[in-house]
Design an enzyme around this catalytic site. Structure first.
Site, PDB file in Angstrom:
ATOM      1  N   GLN A  86      40.309  24.988  39.238  1.00 32.47           N
ATOM      2  CA  GLN A  86      40.179  25.282  41.058  1.00 32.47           C
ATOM      3  C   GLN A  86      40.076  26.310  41.654  1.00 32.47           C
ATOM      4  O   GLN A  86      39.541  26.167  42.213  1.00 32.47           O
ATOM      5  CB  GLN A  86      42.282  24.951  41.376  1.00 32.47           C
ATOM      6  CG  GLN A  86      41.973  24.268  42.613  1.00 32.47           C
ATOM      7  CD  GLN A  86      44.218  23.153  42.820  1.00 32.47           C
ATOM      8  OE1 GLN A  86      44.501  23.882  42.977  1.00 32.47           O
ATOM      9  NE2 GLN A  86      43.279  21.795  42.052  1.00 32.47           N
TER      10      GLN A  86
ATOM     11  N   GLU B 186      41.555  19.359  37.994  1.00 33.21           N
ATOM     12  CA  GLU B 186      43.550  19.684  39.012  1.00 33.21           C
ATOM     13  C   GLU B 186      42.917  18.848  40.026  1.00 33.21           C
ATOM     14  O   GLU B 186      41.969  19.625  40.541  1.00 33.21           O
ATOM     15  CB  GLU B 186      43.849  20.943  39.101  1.00 33.21           C
ATOM     16  CG  GLU B 186      44.820  21.429  37.300  1.00 33.21           C
ATOM     17  CD  GLU B 186      44.871  22.877  37.368  1.00 33.21           C
ATOM     18  OE1 GLU B 186      45.244  23.122  38.102  1.00 33.21           O
ATOM     19  OE2 GLU B 186      44.427  22.885  36.441  1.00 33.21           O
TER      20      GLU B 186
ATOM     21  N   GLU C 230      44.500  24.690  31.988  1.00 31.14           N
ATOM     22  CA  GLU C 230      43.002  25.363  31.754  1.00 31.14           C
ATOM     23  C   GLU C 230      42.079  25.611  30.521  1.00 31.14           C
ATOM     24  O   GLU C 230      41.143  25.547  30.477  1.00 31.14           O
ATOM     25  CB  GLU C 230      43.518  27.109  32.955  1.00 31.14           C
ATOM     26  CG  GLU C 230      43.339  26.665  34.346  1.00 31.14           C
ATOM     27  CD  GLU C 230      44.354  26.784  34.967  1.00 31.14           C
ATOM     28  OE1 GLU C 230      45.225  26.758  36.253  1.00 31.14           O
ATOM     29  OE2 GLU C 230      45.074  26.778  34.220  1.00 31.14           O
TER      30      GLU C 230
ATOM     31  N   ASP D 273      40.796  32.528  40.472  1.00 32.84           N
ATOM     32  CA  ASP D 273      41.781  33.170  39.475  1.00 32.84           C
ATOM     33  C   ASP D 273      42.434  32.945  38.405  1.00 32.84           C
ATOM     34  O   ASP D 273      42.595  33.526  37.418  1.00 32.84           O
ATOM     35  CB  ASP D 273      42.538  33.572  41.092  1.00 32.84           C
ATOM     36  CG  ASP D 273      42.186  34.697  41.783  1.00 32.84           C
ATOM     37  OD1 ASP D 273      42.560  35.671  41.484  1.00 32.84           O
ATOM     38  OD2 ASP D 273      42.401  34.475  43.050  1.00 32.84           O
TER      39      ASP D 273
ATOM     40  N   HIS E 295      44.847  33.800  44.479  1.00 33.48           N
ATOM     41  CA  HIS E 295      43.956  32.836  45.624  1.00 33.48           C
ATOM     42  C   HIS E 295      42.796  34.420  46.423  1.00 33.48           C
ATOM     43  O   HIS E 295      42.004  34.017  46.601  1.00 33.48           O
ATOM     44  CB  HIS E 295      44.792  32.403  46.653  1.00 33.48           C
ATOM     45  CG  HIS E 295      45.526  31.978  45.851  1.00 33.48           C
ATOM     46  ND1 HIS E 295      46.668  31.437  45.880  1.00 33.48           N
ATOM     47  CD2 HIS E 295      44.955  30.254  45.835  1.00 33.48           C
ATOM     48  CE1 HIS E 295      46.984  30.363  45.170  1.00 33.48           C
ATOM     49  NE2 HIS E 295      46.529  29.498  45.244  1.00 33.48           N
TER      50      HIS E 295
END
Length: 805
Positions: free
Chosen positions: A549, A496, A527, A552, A594
């Site tokens: 990315q 991504e 994912e 998490d 995050h």
């Protein structure tokens, strides 16, 4: 008959056949299918009588798989599931002795080349590596990627296997990789049960293949059930191809060619597969073949009976429309064979299957009996009447297991523990010799261990010419990736935001413009399929970097990473590999989704992958240089707060290597050993200065990789000097810190050097809330580190280090 003409054209590359040739081919097909059915029936009996542990078979799917096998050529790939035995037999990728060897879990890799007894039956794989772990010529072979049990899990890898063909066709720089493709003409065949199309990975993969427009042929075996759950609970409209009509290619542009055919219609199946695969292979577009009206005569597996949940009406229909009965009926009506001829063929087939089963069972037992004979002889010489009686009882057993033999020897060792005799010594010597053999049978090849293993890559130190240029950490990575893409045309990257903007932290900035969209590309938000895509590409000889990315978000793909990639080498006993590098970033950031650092989850779930936790971007670059020269899968977790920190740019940015499993002492000290990694290690370094002012000298060890962990045992060497241990990690309590503690205290025997309680400093048991204050009160802080170290010193010397609070 119309069907006859279609089948005839399919059977021999459009050449005209005489009726006798045509007849011979059909009869041969029926013979394969009938043998497969008999193997299923006999296999179930072997499980129910206790010879085999579990059974799951492809009965009811035979005829469709014959048709699929006709379209499958050398160089093609399969990514399927545990119903495909007839296809494997018909395509020549499986023999009947191998089928039964796997059922009995024969650990001889030549008897069960798919897994060496490690996978349950009907989990297929072909060899893509030689005994040294080097690639074979995959264009000359029919290839099956290794099956996994989790339903739908094969779909992600299927996308990558198909995408590789597109890359080989469209990237001239790959034409020299002659072992892997012939002009990208290979089709990736996938199979899945209708119920498993309810899985999210199915929809992810279908969408991804449609977007990518790759030569992927997915066959859906539809028998209207998922174990006991009927289609009405599985699929909207109870028809997967009906609800996927929006994917059908039309005059407006790209999509799928979708076909629907009945599973008992032999001529219709042959026609459909010929048309579908021709389009897929030549036009490089995905196709879907929805095979309906299939049956499953023995139910889902040997664990239960389908009569418990199917109505009498349904069972009566299945009995009538069993594909074998329908094919047999068609053959007689079409004058392909007479009833008498088929009866003779069927009797011969039954005898052949029974003989294959008997021989496989005999071969499986031969080694066991030999080991038992040796063991019994050694025990007889001990003179221990109780042990001798146990050995004789076991020798009389018709089906001794290796577990029984080894367990008896271990029992003998315990009972004879106080004795000293030559007989006991010989018995223990035999047991120790078997230990290595059993490790090879059941525990070996977690990694390929070839000469190209990342652990064997020579160490090249980073070099700096004169006053090295100081740059942002992201520029270090960018220069590293550019050098590797220039050096090796096999290297590709995707994820991504990776393509156009060069990833969210600019590691690939500007590289798509230089190397093209085929090599550095964006993906959708998917994912599981990003990882699966990487697995398939890696299995076909490429060097993919798949980006997730944020750390998490790795959890969205954990099933594919754990079930497929991490187990690939082990479950094929080193005969398949996928050197995929998964790149992500994590640790210090703010906000619940995050700031996670689920390293304990990762370490436990990804045994079979290297897990790299570089403290800065220079170390990360060196790890990428190592991994891109190796042939094993890895996860690299970059420090999210390190991209704009300044680092010196090495002059050999694409050449220097950081060895995996090698810890580094980043600060020497004498009072306490602190082991940390990634972002928290920098905080430990900051704390060291204030602690030094307080009269405390800390030694900081960076393991650099968690898998493997500190192969040179640098941690315990440090602990032997300081006698105190603190592990700092921002995972939750009992996560990576517990793993590190176990490695140091138990594996490295560090417990003997402790003069006080070893400690861990971790994040709280929840993720960090949003904001800097939330981070401070949730993750290990500078103050936390200073105070826990001081507290440890207070415990051992309260006079010199009085309590702070």
């Amino acid at each position: 008959m119309k069907g006859t003409k279609v089948v005839e054209s399919n059977l021999q590359d459009q050449e005209e056949l005489s009726f006798e040739d045509f007849r011979s081919i059909i009869i041969s097909d029926y013979k394969i299918a009938y043998e497969s059915r008999q193997a299923s029936l006999l296999g179930r009996k072997e499980v129910l009588t206790g010879k085999a542990k579990f059974g799951i078979f492809g009965d009811g799917k035979e005829v469709a798989q014959l048709a699929m096998a006709k379209a499958f050529k050398a160089g093609d790939w399969r990514s399927g599931y545990y119903r495909d035995q007839t296809f494997m037999l018909a395509s020549g990728m499986l023999t009947m002795p191998e089928f039964f060897a796997q059922l009995y879990a024969n650990t001889d890799i030549d008897a069960d080349p798919a897994s060496g007894g490690r996978q349950m039956n009907c989990h297929f794989a072909t060899r893509t590596l030689d005994e040294d772990g080097d690639w074979m010529d995959l264009t000359a072979l029919k290839n099956s990627s290794a099956d996994i049990s989790p339903t739908g899990g094969q779909m992600g890898r299927l996308v990558g296997l198909a995408l590789a063909s597109k890359m080989f066709r469209n990237n001239p720089a790959l034409k020299n990789l002659k072992k892997f493709s012939v002009g990208g003409n290979e089709v990736a065949f996938g199979t899945i049960g209708n119920a498993s199309t309810s899985e999210g990975i199915f929809f992810e993969a279908i969408n991804a293949a449609g977007v990518l427009q790759v030569p992927m042929a997915i066959s859906i075996w539809d028998d209207a059930y998922g174990i006991s759950v009927p289609a009405e609970y599985q699929t909207t409209k109870q028809d997967i191809s009906e609800i996927l009509k929006g994917f059908q290619r039309d005059e407006m542009g790209e999509g799928y060619e979708i076909f629907k055919v009945r599973g008992w219609d032999y001529p219709g199946l042959c026609e459909t597969y010929e048309r579908a695969i021709k389009i897929c292979r030549e036009q490089h577009i995905p196709v879907m073949i929805h095979v309906t009206e299939m049956t499953q005569p023995q139910g889902h597996s040997t664990s239960g009976s389908h009569e418990r949940y199917k109505t009498k009406v349904r069972i009566d229909w299945e009995n009538e429309y069993d594909c074998m009965l329908q094919m047999r009926k068609w053959m007689i009506e079409s004058a392909v064979a007479t009833d008498e001829e088929l009866i003779q063929l069927e009797n011969t087939a039954k005898n052949y299957i029974r003989n294959c089963q008997k021989q496989a069972w005999a071969d499986f037992n031969a080694m066991m009996k030999m080991e038992l004979e040796v063991t019994a002889g050694l025990i007889e010489k001990t003179g221990n009447d109780e042990l001798i009686a146990d050995a004789r009882a076991l020798s009389a057993s018709p089906e001794p297991s290796r577990k029984d033999v080894v367990s008896l020897v271990r029992l003998a060792a315990r009972k004879l523990r106080k004795e000293k005799s030559e007989a006991k010594s010989n018995l223990l010597k035999w047991y120790k010799s078997q230990h290595d053999s059993n490790f090879d049978r059941y525990n070996s090849k977690l990694f390929t261990g070839s000469s190209d293993s990342p652990l064997s890559i020579p160490v090249v130190e980073a070099e700096y010419e004169g006053e090295a240029r100081t740059v942002d950490g992201r520029e270090i990575l960018n220069a590293c990736f550019e050098a590797n893409f220039t050096r090796d045309e096999r290297v590709i990257a995707f994820g991504e935001d990776v393509g156009a903007i060069g990833d969210v932290n600019q590691g690939f900035a500007g590289l798509q413009a230089k190397f093209g969209k085929m090599r550095i590309s964006d993906t959708g938000i998917r994912e599981m399929t990003i990882i699966g895509q990487g697995i398939g590409l890696a299995m076909r000889g490429l060097k993919p970097i798949a980006e997730i990315q944020y750390l998490d978000y790795l959890l969205y793909a954990l099933n594919i990473l754990s079930d497929d990639l991490a187990t690939l080498s082990y479950r094929t006993k080193g005969r398949q590999k996928a050197p995929l590098i998964v790149r992500t970033r994590g640790h210090r950031l703010e906000g619940i989704w995050h700031s996670g650092s689920p390293m304990g989850v990762i370490v436990n779930a990804l045994q079979g992958m290297h897990v790299c936790v570089p403290r800065n971007m220079t170390q990360a670059a060196g790890m990428y240089n190592t991994l891109l020269r190796g042939d094993e899968p890895a996860l690299v977790i970059e420090c999210l707060n390190g991209y704009r920190l300044k680092e010196s740019l090495p002059s050999n940015i694409g050449e220097f290597t950081v060895p995996l499993g090698k810890a580094e002492i980043v600060r020497e000290g004498t009072d306490i050993t602190i082991v940390s990694y990634g972002s928290t290690l920098r905080i430990v370094q900051e704390a060291a200065d204030e602690l030094q002012e307080m009269g405390i000298s800390i030694e900081i060890v960076d393991p650099q990789t968690l898998l493997p962990f500190d192969l040179d045992r640098l941690c315990v060497k440090s602990l032997s000097k300081t006698n105190k241990l603190l592990v700092v990690a921002e995972d939750t309590p009992g996560g990576s810190s517990a793993f590190i503690m176990q490695q140091i205290l138990e594996v490295q025997n560090g417990y003997q050097y402790l003069d006080g309680k070893p400690r861990t400093l971790t994040a709280k048991a929840h993720r960090a809330p949003y904001g800097s204050d939330g981070d401070y009160f949730t993750k290990p802080s500078l103050d936390d580190i200073i105070e826990i170290v001081y507290e440890m010193m207070n415990d051992s010397n309260p006079e010199k280090f009085p309590e702070v609070y």
